[in-house]
Design an enzyme around this catalytic site. Structure first.
Site, PDB file in Angstrom:
ATOM      1  CG  HIS A 168      -2.106  -0.794   1.161  1.00  0.00           C
ATOM      2  ND1 HIS A 168      -2.819  -1.204   2.272  1.00  0.00           N
ATOM      3  CD2 HIS A 168      -2.786  -1.269   0.099  1.00  0.00           C
ATOM      4  CE1 HIS A 168      -3.870  -1.905   1.900  1.00  0.00           C
ATOM      5  NE2 HIS A 168      -3.862  -1.961   0.590  1.00  0.00           N
ATOM      6  CD  GLU A 169      -1.235   5.324  -0.641  1.00  0.00           C
ATOM      7  OE1 GLU A 169      -0.559   6.187  -1.227  1.00  0.00           O
ATOM      8  OE2 GLU A 169      -2.357   4.966  -1.027  1.00  0.00           O
ATOM      9  N   GLY A 170       3.050   2.645  -1.954  1.00  0.00           N
ATOM     10  CA  GLY A 170       4.445   2.613  -2.360  1.00  0.00           C
ATOM     11  C   GLY A 170       5.232   1.499  -1.703  1.00  0.00           C
ATOM     12  CG  HIS A 179       8.451   4.655   0.183  1.00  0.00           C
ATOM     13  ND1 HIS A 179       8.003   5.952   0.147  1.00  0.00           N
ATOM     14  CD2 HIS A 179       7.336   3.877   0.184  1.00  0.00           C
ATOM     15  CE1 HIS A 179       6.679   5.961   0.125  1.00  0.00           C
ATOM     16  NE2 HIS A 179       6.250   4.717   0.140  1.00  0.00           N
TER      17      HIS A 179
END
Length: 600
Positions: free
Chosen positions: A441-443, A448
């Site tokens: 989720h979210e990268g 990152h």
């Protein structure tokens, strides 16, 4: 098994001892509040989460949403929980009073959300997404869009989503193909398909507001040509009433490993004449706007991971204290009573590991939320700027550290329960499945890591990185004068030295050859994350040591001694591999980089 969601004493420690949340009351925005208001908010969150969210957590997991070609059906408890959340004011809690909000600090909102995440992360996902989408509307939409869509999103009549990913493009948003064509009335017609859209269709609300990234015809290629559009499921008339169904169709539901009560959808925009969309902000600046929601979501996903880890820890600890099994290795009498498994050293090791992951991750998320708060409401421009710089640097670790290590905490919880850990009569296996989604989720970690090493370290001349080093050194200096914490500070100082040395080396490697220099970025992300959380554990140890010096006794003394022991464990064990990681990174190890596709 326990029905606790979080440890209230732990949350109080994090908010009022580690973070000086009470000091926010000195800021004009919160002058009408007091700590009693903050605590009442948290108590309300705990009560609503326990009554309306927790009871159907396993039921929602066992009975996924269904789609019959026309309507999405969820278990009825989901709607009841949505309404309870909205009626309690949490969708609007951080907004201004004049907008119908409670004007609460970000850190109090996020601490409240931790209760809902612990109770039922799949059901609260609809609210979580709506909060982020409403923030986007408030921040960047024009007056007409704000007036038409924000009030119903804040009172729970409309929900929201973020629509980024496409079937052919995930993280590479610069290659998205969803298009936007200007219409005569100033709106746009959206054509394209989005997938993995959480909350993309359901019957919880009268309308769903999709925040969609698309490219206006003729816009530049890559990320520079992406715009943000508000695309409602139903059109909204000038008087606020619902109009015709927009050209947004549910192509199907996806069936996930975890978060099963959250609809995961494939949405088709413009199968007929084009979905009506409204440009948010300026053309070609959509990705920069969407980063607001994405960064909020990254903290939120990490907080959800932390809450699931905490639930895994609470249940494992409760089980270990009740379950008799075997005798200690030194026992000679086979007829002696069995001991509770918490008395076995290896079980205590596992519980301690869970504790440091869960509490360290919670501390990281709340610290990030406090930086978000400072970036918006700190009294001085310099304070706001520095908080924003530091938060921007730390976001990759804030997202990735809890996502990685809280999954491990849930996995360890299964191990503590043994055979009971992976049967559905106990919740541990669901916590693991729900938590396993969070590293994606979210990268992903890889995204990152590259963002951190390839961009954020040197952003604004490395201002955020220098601030981080300065704050850690300040804590090391304080801890050096504390008898209990000085040995911990010595070890953390060595880890910080390794971080600095490897950072300088890797920046040189990236400058020489970006492909090779970024090949091990995920390992660097992990190293940085553990130094960051080690710093927070040292800060927690300092607070605990001072409380013991001040005369804490009884259960309070036990609480603080537990903090010190957890900090000792983290410093001793979790930082132990940093030296080896740093050596491999600094040498530019090529093992992965040189591997060829054909060799697999």
């Amino acid at each position: 098994m326990t029905d606790s969601l979080l440890n209230e004493r732990e949350l109080s420690f994090q908010l009022y001892e580690l973070l000086d949340t009470k000091a926010l009351l000195q800021r004009p925005r919160y002058a009408d509040h007091d700590r009693a208001v903050f605590d009442a908010t948290l108590e309300t969150a705990r009560g609503v989460a326990a009554e309306y969210f927790a009871p159907h957590n396993q039921k929602g997991d066992a009975n996924e949403p269904t789609f019959d070609g026309e309507t999405v059906t969820l278990i009825p408890e989901t709607k009841i929980a949505w309404d309870a959340f909205a009626q309690a004011g949490f969708l609007a809690a951080h907004h201004d009073v004049e907008d119908g909000g409670l004007q609460l600090p970000e850190v109090i909102l996020r601490a409240s959300m931790a209760y809902f995440n612990a109770a039922n992360i799949a059901t609260v996902a609809y609210s979580f997404l709506t909060i982020g989408a409403a923030n986007l509307v408030k921040s960047f939409a024009g007056d007409v869009l704000r007036e038409r869509f924000l009030p119903p999103m804040l009172d729970g009549r409309f929900s929201g989503t973020m629509a980024l990913t496409e079937p052919g493009q995930g993280s590479a948003l610069g290659d998205l193909r969803t298009s936007a064509r200007p219409a005569a009335d100033g709106s746009y017609r959206i054509h394209g398909q989005k997938m993995f859209i959480s909350g993309g269709d359901h019957s919880l609300t009268d309308n769903i507001v999709h925040m969609v990234l698309a490219r206006i015809e003729g816009a530049p290629a890559g990320t520079r040509g992406i715009s943000l559009f508000l695309v409602p499921k139903f059109l909204v008339n000038q008087d606020g009433s619902l109009g015709a169904r927009n050209d947004v169709a549910l192509a199907g539901l996806l069936h996930k490993h975890g978060y099963r009560n959250t609809t995961s959808t494939v949405l088709s925009f413009g199968e007929k004449d084009g979905a009506v969309g409204y440009l948010v902000g300026e053309a070609n600046k959509g990705l920069s706007y969407m980063f607001q929601m994405m960064n909020e979501a990254r903290i939120g996903v990490a907080l959800g991971a932390s809450a699931l880890a905490y639930q895994s820890f609470i249940h494992a600890l409760d089980y270990a204290r009740e379950r008799p099994q075997g005798r200690l290795p030194g026992a000679k009498d086979p007829l002696a009573p069995q001991v509770r498994i918490v008395e076995h050293a290896d079980v205590r090791r596992m519980l301690l590991q869970q504790k440091v992951y869960a509490e360290g991750s919670l501390a990281l998320c709340l610290y990030a939320s406090s930086l978000f708060e400072d970036a918006h409401t700190a009294p001085e421009d310099t304070q706001r700027r520095e908080a924003g710089e530091l938060l921007d640097l730390l976001i990759p670790m804030v997202k990735s550290y809890p996502s990685r290590y809280c999954v491990m905490a849930s996995d360890i919880g299964i191990q503590v329960l043994g055979g009971s850990g992976y049967i559905r009569e106990y919740p541990l296996e669901q916590y693991y499945r729900d938590n396993r989604l969070n590293p994606i989720h979210e990268g992903t970690e890889g995204i990152h890591g590259i963002d951190l090493l390839g961009r954020k370290l040197q952003q604004n001349g490395g201002a955020g990185y220098r601030m981080f080093l300065s704050r850690v050194r300040g804590t090391l200096k304080e801890a050096g004068h504390d008898g209990r914490c000085a040995p911990l500070a010595f070890v953390l100082a060595g880890a910080l030295d390794h971080l600095q040395e490897v950072t300088e080396s890797l920046l040189d490697q990236v400058a020489a050859d970006a492909n090779l220099g970024l090949a091990n970025a995920t390992t660097y992300l992990d190293l940085f994350g553990r130094v960051l959380v080690g710093w927070l554990w040292l800060r927690m140890a300092l607070v605990a040591s001072r409380a013991l010096d001040a005369g804490a006794t009884g259960s309070e003394a036990d609480f603080y001694l537990g903090k010190l022991q957890a900090a000792q464990y983290f410093i001793d064990w979790e930082l132990a591999t940093i030296e080896a990681q740093a050596r491999l990174l600094a040498s530019g190890n090529r093992s992965s980089f040189d591997m060829q596709d054909a060799w697999f």
